[in-house]
Write an enzyme that holds these catalytic residues in place. Structure first.
Site, PDB file in Angstrom:
ATOM      1  N   SER A  19       0.808  -1.230   0.000  1.00  0.00           N
ATOM      2  CA  SER A  19       0.000   0.000   0.000  1.00  0.00           C
ATOM      3  C   SER A  19       0.844   1.284   0.000  1.00  0.00           C
ATOM      4  O   SER A  19       0.513   2.226  -0.734  1.00  0.00           O
ATOM      5  CB  SER A  19      -0.978   0.001   1.177  1.00  0.00           C
ATOM      6  OG  SER A  19      -1.886  -1.060   1.002  1.00  0.00           O
ATOM      7  N   LYS A  69      -9.752  -5.357  10.514  1.00  0.00           N
ATOM      8  CA  LYS A  69     -10.904  -4.862   9.731  1.00  0.00           C
ATOM      9  C   LYS A  69     -12.214  -4.913  10.520  1.00  0.00           C
ATOM     10  O   LYS A  69     -13.042  -4.020  10.419  1.00  0.00           O
ATOM     11  CB  LYS A  69     -11.039  -5.654   8.439  1.00  0.00           C
ATOM     12  CG  LYS A  69      -9.939  -5.347   7.441  1.00  0.00           C
ATOM     13  CD  LYS A  69     -10.177  -6.071   6.146  1.00  0.00           C
ATOM     14  CE  LYS A  69      -9.072  -5.745   5.155  1.00  0.00           C
ATOM     15  NZ  LYS A  69      -9.303  -6.315   3.844  1.00  0.00           N
ATOM     16  N   GLY A 131     -14.583 -17.077   5.115  1.00  0.00           N
ATOM     17  CA  GLY A 131     -14.163 -16.221   6.223  1.00  0.00           C
ATOM     18  C   GLY A 131     -14.323 -14.750   5.870  1.00  0.00           C
ATOM     19  O   GLY A 131     -15.131 -14.383   5.010  1.00  0.00           O
ATOM     20  N   ILE A 156     -18.271 -26.578   6.534  1.00  0.00           N
ATOM     21  CA  ILE A 156     -19.479 -26.276   5.748  1.00  0.00           C
ATOM     22  C   ILE A 156     -20.457 -25.374   6.513  1.00  0.00           C
ATOM     23  O   ILE A 156     -21.144 -24.537   5.913  1.00  0.00           O
ATOM     24  CB  ILE A 156     -20.162 -27.568   5.244  1.00  0.00           C
ATOM     25  CG1 ILE A 156     -21.222 -27.200   4.204  1.00  0.00           C
ATOM     26  CG2 ILE A 156     -20.707 -28.410   6.364  1.00  0.00           C
ATOM     27  CD1 ILE A 156     -21.759 -28.344   3.399  1.00  0.00           C
ATOM     28  N   TYR A 216      -2.303 -12.597  -2.860  1.00  0.00           N
ATOM     29  CA  TYR A 216      -1.255 -12.272  -3.823  1.00  0.00           C
ATOM     30  C   TYR A 216       0.081 -12.393  -3.109  1.00  0.00           C
ATOM     31  O   TYR A 216       0.153 -12.319  -1.880  1.00  0.00           O
ATOM     32  CB  TYR A 216      -1.417 -10.844  -4.382  1.00  0.00           C
ATOM     33  CG  TYR A 216      -1.377  -9.797  -3.318  1.00  0.00           C
ATOM     34  CD1 TYR A 216      -2.543  -9.355  -2.711  1.00  0.00           C
ATOM     35  CD2 TYR A 216      -0.164  -9.265  -2.871  1.00  0.00           C
ATOM     36  CE1 TYR A 216      -2.512  -8.415  -1.697  1.00  0.00           C
ATOM     37  CE2 TYR A 216      -0.134  -8.330  -1.863  1.00  0.00           C
ATOM     38  CZ  TYR A 216      -1.313  -7.909  -1.280  1.00  0.00           C
ATOM     39  OH  TYR A 216      -1.277  -6.993  -0.267  1.00  0.00           O
ATOM     40  N   GLY A 237      -4.560 -11.427  -6.668  1.00  0.00           N
ATOM     41  CA  GLY A 237      -5.264 -10.275  -6.119  1.00  0.00           C
ATOM     42  C   GLY A 237      -4.573  -8.923  -6.259  1.00  0.00           C
ATOM     43  O   GLY A 237      -5.026  -7.945  -5.653  1.00  0.00           O
TER      44      GLY A 237
HETATM   45  P1  ATR Z   1      -9.829 -14.324   6.285  1.00  0.00           P
HETATM   46  O1  ATR Z   1     -10.325 -13.098   6.991  1.00  0.00           O
HETATM   47  O2  ATR Z   1      -8.469 -14.187   5.683  1.00  0.00           O
HETATM   48  O3  ATR Z   1     -10.835 -14.894   5.339  1.00  0.00           O
HETATM   49  P2  ATR Z   1     -10.627 -16.261   8.176  1.00  0.00           P
HETATM   50  O4  ATR Z   1     -11.863 -15.518   8.471  1.00  0.00           O
HETATM   51  O5  ATR Z   1      -9.870 -16.909   9.305  1.00  0.00           O
HETATM   52  O6  ATR Z   1      -9.572 -15.360   7.460  1.00  0.00           O
HETATM   53  O7  ATR Z   1     -10.989 -17.373   7.057  1.00  0.00           O
HETATM   54  C1  ATR Z   1     -10.020 -18.186   6.505  1.00  0.00           C
HETATM   55  C2  ATR Z   1     -10.689 -19.064   5.462  1.00  0.00           C
HETATM   56  O8  ATR Z   1      -9.700 -19.913   4.894  1.00  0.00           O
HETATM   57  C3  ATR Z   1     -11.770 -19.952   6.019  1.00  0.00           C
HETATM   58  O9  ATR Z   1     -12.748 -20.177   5.035  1.00  0.00           O
HETATM   59  C4  ATR Z   1     -10.980 -21.228   6.322  1.00  0.00           C
HETATM   60  O10 ATR Z   1     -11.746 -22.400   6.353  1.00  0.00           O
HETATM   61  P3  ATR Z   1     -12.496 -22.845   7.713  1.00  0.00           P
HETATM   62  O11 ATR Z   1     -13.703 -21.983   7.820  1.00  0.00           O
HETATM   63  O12 ATR Z   1     -12.804 -24.264   7.505  1.00  0.00           O
HETATM   64  O13 ATR Z   1     -11.505 -22.585   8.834  1.00  0.00           O
HETATM   65  C5  ATR Z   1     -10.080 -21.270   5.120  1.00  0.00           C
HETATM   66  N1  ATR Z   1      -8.880 -22.089   5.392  1.00  0.00           N
HETATM   67  C6  ATR Z   1      -7.818 -21.747   6.131  1.00  0.00           C
HETATM   68  N2  ATR Z   1      -6.905 -22.756   6.146  1.00  0.00           N
HETATM   69  C7  ATR Z   1      -7.428 -23.748   5.375  1.00  0.00           C
HETATM   70  C8  ATR Z   1      -6.970 -25.046   4.974  1.00  0.00           C
HETATM   71  N3  ATR Z   1      -5.785 -25.529   5.373  1.00  0.00           N
HETATM   72  N4  ATR Z   1      -7.770 -25.770   4.152  1.00  0.00           N
HETATM   73  C9  ATR Z   1      -8.954 -25.291   3.726  1.00  0.00           C
HETATM   74  N5  ATR Z   1      -9.441 -24.086   4.070  1.00  0.00           N
HETATM   75  C10 ATR Z   1      -8.696 -23.314   4.886  1.00  0.00           C
END
Ligand code: ATR
Length: 271
Positions: A19, A69, A131, A156, A216, A237
């Site tokens: 940024s 955020k 997430g 899920i 990214y 990204g």
């Molecule tokens: P962000 O704000 O970066 O989205 P987050 O809210 O912690 O961070 O969400 C991370 C996302 O990446 C979630 O969808 C997470 O899946 P879960 O809801 O099952 O935790 C996904 N994620 C992170 N590590 C993962 C992994 N090793 N395999 C599959 N999904 C993963």
């Protein structure tokens, strides 16, 4: 010398943020004198930091990145409808008395997709992950009249919850649909960056399906590496990053800077 405006990006970690580079390019192009600094701030120190930063009359705004955020959406200020709905803020603007809270991630993402010559209308969208990163774009994507959105997540229940929250705006699903090809496949999962990304088996795609990683890095992300094996339309990204920054800049100064030049500069740095 014209007036100096103080700006910055707040996160933790923040060392590798692009940024400051992006906004210094915007500043040079638009002839506005800014000081844009990266601020590494711990979760507990976030609100006091923001309040202290804006005590300086030269302070004009902040960008907010992970992990702040959500915290930023709870600050005392005037919050936009979108930022309130998604519980996330990435841009703070200060005028004489108040602070205003926005999210420019969704519009930055849509702009980048359009800039690349694609659209959402009547298209079938797959978002991997459920997430904060997924929700940062979901509100805007859902409002751009897609045919349907599938949220596909390791857990899920999280995908189902988000589907329920957005089902009044767009058709949403939490299981993969194999009946027709997806037009746009978006990775929002942080696994795309950590290297734990697992390819999706039996994904229905066509020759023109677009793959887009919200993550990214200066080297290729694992998601992009996988996608390049099955498609010629693969993006990370960087474009979204530059477009969301341009929207922030426009909110601070009422000028929309040239995004293509900066995207090209970053592409050149990547070699
Ligand atoms: P962000 O704000 O970066 O989205 P987050 O809210 O912690 O961070 O969400 C991370 C996302 O990446 C979630 O969808 C997470 O899946 P879960 O809801 O099952 O935790 C996904 N994620 C992170 N590590 C993962 C992994 N090793 N395999 C599959 N999904 C993963």
């Amino acid at each position: 010398m014209s007036k100096l405006y103080k700006l910055g990006v707040v996160g933790d970690p923040i060392e590798h943020s692009l940024s400051p580079f992006i906004h210094s390019r915007f500043s040079r192009e638009t002839n506005i004198n800014i000081e844009y600094l990266p601020f590494k701030v711990k979760q507990d120190d976030f609100a006091p930091f923001v309040s202290e930063f804006f005590k300086d009359s030269l302070s004009k705004g902040l960008n907010i990145t992970l992990p702040h955020k959500k915290n930023a959406s709870m600050l005392d200020g005037v919050i936009s409808k979108e930022a309130k709905y998604i519980n996330a803020v990435n841009t703070i603007v200060k005028d004489e008395k108040k602070i205003f809270l926005y999210s420019t991630d969704g519009v930055g993402f849509i702009d980048d997709i359009k800039n690349k010559g694609f659209m959402f209308e009547d298209n079938k969208i797959l978002i991997i992950g459920a997430g904060g990163a997924a929700e940062s774009i979901l509100y805007t994507v859902a409002h751009n009249k897609p045919k349907e959105i599938t949220l596909y997540n390791r857990t899920i229940e999280k995908a189902e919850k988000l589907c329920r929250k957005y089902s009044h705006i767009s058709k949403t699903e939490s299981v993969l649909d194999h009946n027709s090809p997806y037009d746009i496949v978006i990775n929002s999962s942080s696994a795309g960056l950590t290297g734990e990304f697992r390819p999706i088996e039996e994904l229905n795609i066509s020759k023109s399906t677009i793959f887009y990683d919200l993550n990214y890095s200066l080297t290729e992300t694992p998601f992009c590496k996988w996608a390049k094996g099955i498609s010629n339309n693969v993006y990370d990204g960087i474009g979204m990053l530059v477009h969301q920054a341009a929207h922030s800049y426009n909110m601070w100064f009422g000028i929309f800077p040239d995004t293509n030049k900066v995207i090209q500069d970053i592409e050149d740095m990547r070699g």
